[in-house]
Design an enzyme around this catalytic site. Structure first.
Site, PDB file in Angstrom:
ATOM      1  N   GLU A   1      -8.376   4.263   4.420  1.00 29.53           N
ATOM      2  CA  GLU A   1      -9.432   3.613   3.622  1.00 29.53           C
ATOM      3  C   GLU A   1      -9.343   2.092   3.761  1.00 29.53           C
ATOM      4  O   GLU A   1     -10.367   1.408   3.914  1.00 29.53           O
ATOM      5  CB  GLU A   1      -9.291   4.011   2.148  1.00 29.53           C
ATOM      6  CG  GLU A   1     -10.384   3.413   1.278  1.00 29.53           C
ATOM      7  CD  GLU A   1     -10.080   3.584  -0.214  1.00 29.53           C
ATOM      8  OE1 GLU A   1      -9.682   4.677  -0.626  1.00 29.53           O
ATOM      9  OE2 GLU A   1     -10.248   2.595  -0.956  1.00 29.53           O
TER      10      GLU A   1
ATOM     11  N   THR B   1      -9.028   2.508  -3.514  1.00 32.33           N
ATOM     12  CA  THR B   1      -9.458   3.282  -4.683  1.00 32.33           C
ATOM     13  C   THR B   1      -8.348   4.070  -5.377  1.00 32.33           C
ATOM     14  O   THR B   1      -8.513   4.490  -6.519  1.00 32.33           O
ATOM     15  CB  THR B   1     -10.575   4.273  -4.287  1.00 32.33           C
ATOM     16  OG1 THR B   1     -10.092   5.090  -3.220  1.00 32.33           O
ATOM     17  CG2 THR B   1     -11.837   3.562  -3.870  1.00 32.33           C
TER      18      THR B   1
ATOM     19  N   ASN C   1      -2.350   9.106  -3.026  1.00 32.12           N
ATOM     20  CA  ASN C   1      -2.598   9.419  -4.431  1.00 32.12           C
ATOM     21  C   ASN C   1      -1.534  10.385  -4.960  1.00 32.12           C
ATOM     22  O   ASN C   1      -1.056  10.254  -6.094  1.00 32.12           O
ATOM     23  CB  ASN C   1      -4.017  10.025  -4.522  1.00 32.12           C
ATOM     24  CG  ASN C   1      -4.260  10.759  -5.801  1.00 32.12           C
ATOM     25  OD1 ASN C   1      -4.272  11.983  -5.822  1.00 32.12           O
ATOM     26  ND2 ASN C   1      -4.454  10.009  -6.864  1.00 32.12           N
TER      27      ASN C   1
HETATM   28  S1  SF4 Z   1     -10.458   9.474  -5.345  1.00 29.66           S
HETATM   29 FE1  SF4 Z   1     -11.995  10.910  -4.630  1.00 29.66          FE
HETATM   30  S2  SF4 Z   1     -13.910  10.325  -5.677  1.00 29.66           S
HETATM   31 FE2  SF4 Z   1     -12.456   8.623  -5.840  1.00 29.66          FE
HETATM   32  S3  SF4 Z   1     -12.929   7.288  -4.084  1.00 29.66           S
HETATM   33 FE3  SF4 Z   1     -11.300   8.646  -3.432  1.00 29.66          FE
HETATM   34  S4  SF4 Z   1     -12.372  10.373  -2.462  1.00 29.66           S
HETATM   35 FE4  SF4 Z   1     -13.871   9.263  -3.709  1.00 29.66          FE
END
Ligand code: SF4
Length: 293
Positions: free
Chosen positions: A126, A162, A233
Site C-alpha cells: 500500500e 491505513t 494488520n
Molecule cells: S483495512 Fe480493509 S477496508 Fe480498510 S483500507 Fe484496508 S482493505 Fe480497505
C-alpha cells in the site's frame, strides 16, 4: 472448555470486496492472475487457487497473455497501470476504495508542492502505491525517531498507511509540529508561513477493532490469534491482544496448536486480522473443541 470466535474480527469490508471481485471473474473464466498475494493469508489463497487464481510478480507481467490481472486491495503506483496498458493487459482494479481515496488526497497535496510524509512501512504494498503518487518523493516514517529526513521549513502534510496505529500517528504529528516551531522563533512570520496538516487516514475498519480486541483478550484465559505471518494488520492486532493477555498465540491455522497452551484454561477466544476469513477462525474453534474437550 468454552471456545468463542471474536465477532468483531475477520475480513474487513475492503477485503471482502476484493475476494468477491476475484471469485466473480474465476466463476466466469476459471483463470485470473493476482499481482502480488491477493490477501496476506496463505489458507485463503489456497482456496482461491483451487478455483484458478495464480499469483504473479511485477517481473512476470510481460509474460501474461491469456487472463486478466487483478490489482489487490492495497493498490499499485500509477507506473504499474501505465506498464500494464503498454503490455495490453486487461486490468481488474480491486483497489480498496478507502485506499484509492488516500491516493487521491496525497496526489492533490503533491501537486500543490507539499512535502508528503507517510506514516507506514516502506516495503508495504500500500505504501509503495502511495509513494508512487508522489513520483517517489514522499518520506516514509514509522516512528518519531525517523523524522530527521524531513525538511521542517517546507509546507508539509502527514498521511498514514491505513493499517497503522493511531497512537503513534498522533505522536508523529505532535513531533513534526514541534520541530517546525523549533525551526523558527515561535510566532514569527516564517513559522506561521509553514503550513502543516495531519490527515488521519487510518481505516475505521481497523482502528475501531483494537478496543474491542482488548476486551475480548481480557475476557478469555487463552487467545488464539489467526492470521498470515505477512499480514501487517495481523501483527499490530496480535501485539494488542498479547499486551492484554500474555497467553495469546499467533497461528496461521489449526495445525500449529500446542497442547501446553491450554493447560487449566476454561475459556479460549479465537480472533483474527482483517485478512483472516471467518471460515478459518471457525475451523480453529472446532479443532480446539474436538481436541481439548
Ligand atoms: S483495512 Fe480493509 S477496508 Fe480498510 S483500507 Fe484496508 S482493505 Fe480497505
Amino acid at each position: 472448555m468454552k471456545v468463542t470466535v471474536d465477532g468483531h474480527s475477520g475480513f474487513c469490508w475492503g477485503v471482502v470486496r476484493t475476494v468477491d471481485i476475484a471469485e466473480q471473474e474465476l466463476g466466469d473464466t476459471g483463470k485470473l492472475y493476482s499481482l502480488g498475494e491477493i490477501i496476506h493469508n496463505p489458507v485463503e489463497i489456497g482456496r482461491l487457487e483451487e478455483k484458478g487464481l495464480r499469483t504473479i510478480r511485477h517481473g512476470d507481467l510481460a509474460t501474461v497473455k491469456d487472463a486478466k490481472v487483478l490489482i489487490r486491495a492495497h493498490g499499485e503506483p500509477p507506473e504499474t497501470f501505465r506498464k500494464m496498458k503498454e503490455l495490453g493487459i486487461t486490468v481488474i482494479d480491486a483497489t480498496c476504495p478507502v485506499v484509492t481515496k488516500v491516493q487521491e488526497r496525497i496526489r492533490k497535496f503533491y501537486d500543490r508542492k507539499y512535502q508528503i510524509v507517510i506514516f507506514g512501512k516502506k516495503d508495504h504494498a500500500e505504501v509503495i502505491g502511495l509513494v508512487g503518487h508522489t513520483n517517489g518523493t514522499a518520506v516514509v516514517v514509522k516512528s518519531v525517531e525517523e523524522l530527521d529526513a524531513l525538511d521542517f521549513t517546507r509546507n508539509t502534510v502527514l498521511f498514514s498507511q491505513t493499517t497503522m496505529d493511531k497512537e503513534t500517528f498522533y505522536a508523529i504529528r505532535d513531533a513534526i509540529r514541534a520541530r517546525i516551531r523549533a525551526e523558527f522563533e515561535v510566532g514569527t512570520f516564517e513559522e506561521m508561513a509553514v503550513d502543516f496538516h495531519a490527515k488521519d487516514t487510518i481505516c475505521g475498519q481497523v482502528s475501531g477493532r483494537d478496543k474491542k480486541l482488548r476486551e475480548f483478550a481480557r475476557s478469555n484465559d487463552v487467545v488464539l490469534f489467526v492470521a498470515g505471518r505477512m499480514s501487517s494488520n495481523g501483527k499490530v492486532l496480535y501485539e494488542i491482544a498479547r499486551s492484554e493477555n500474555p497467553r495469546t498465540h499467533f497461528i496461521e491455522d489449526e495445525s500449529e496448536l500446542k497442547d501446553e497452551w491450554f493447560a487449566g484454561a476454561a475459556t479460549v477466544g479465537v480472533s483474527g486480522a482483517t485478512s483472516t476469513p471467518q471460515w478459518l477462525m471457525e475451523r480453529v474453534r472446532k479443532a480446539v473443541e474436538e481436541r481439548y474437550h
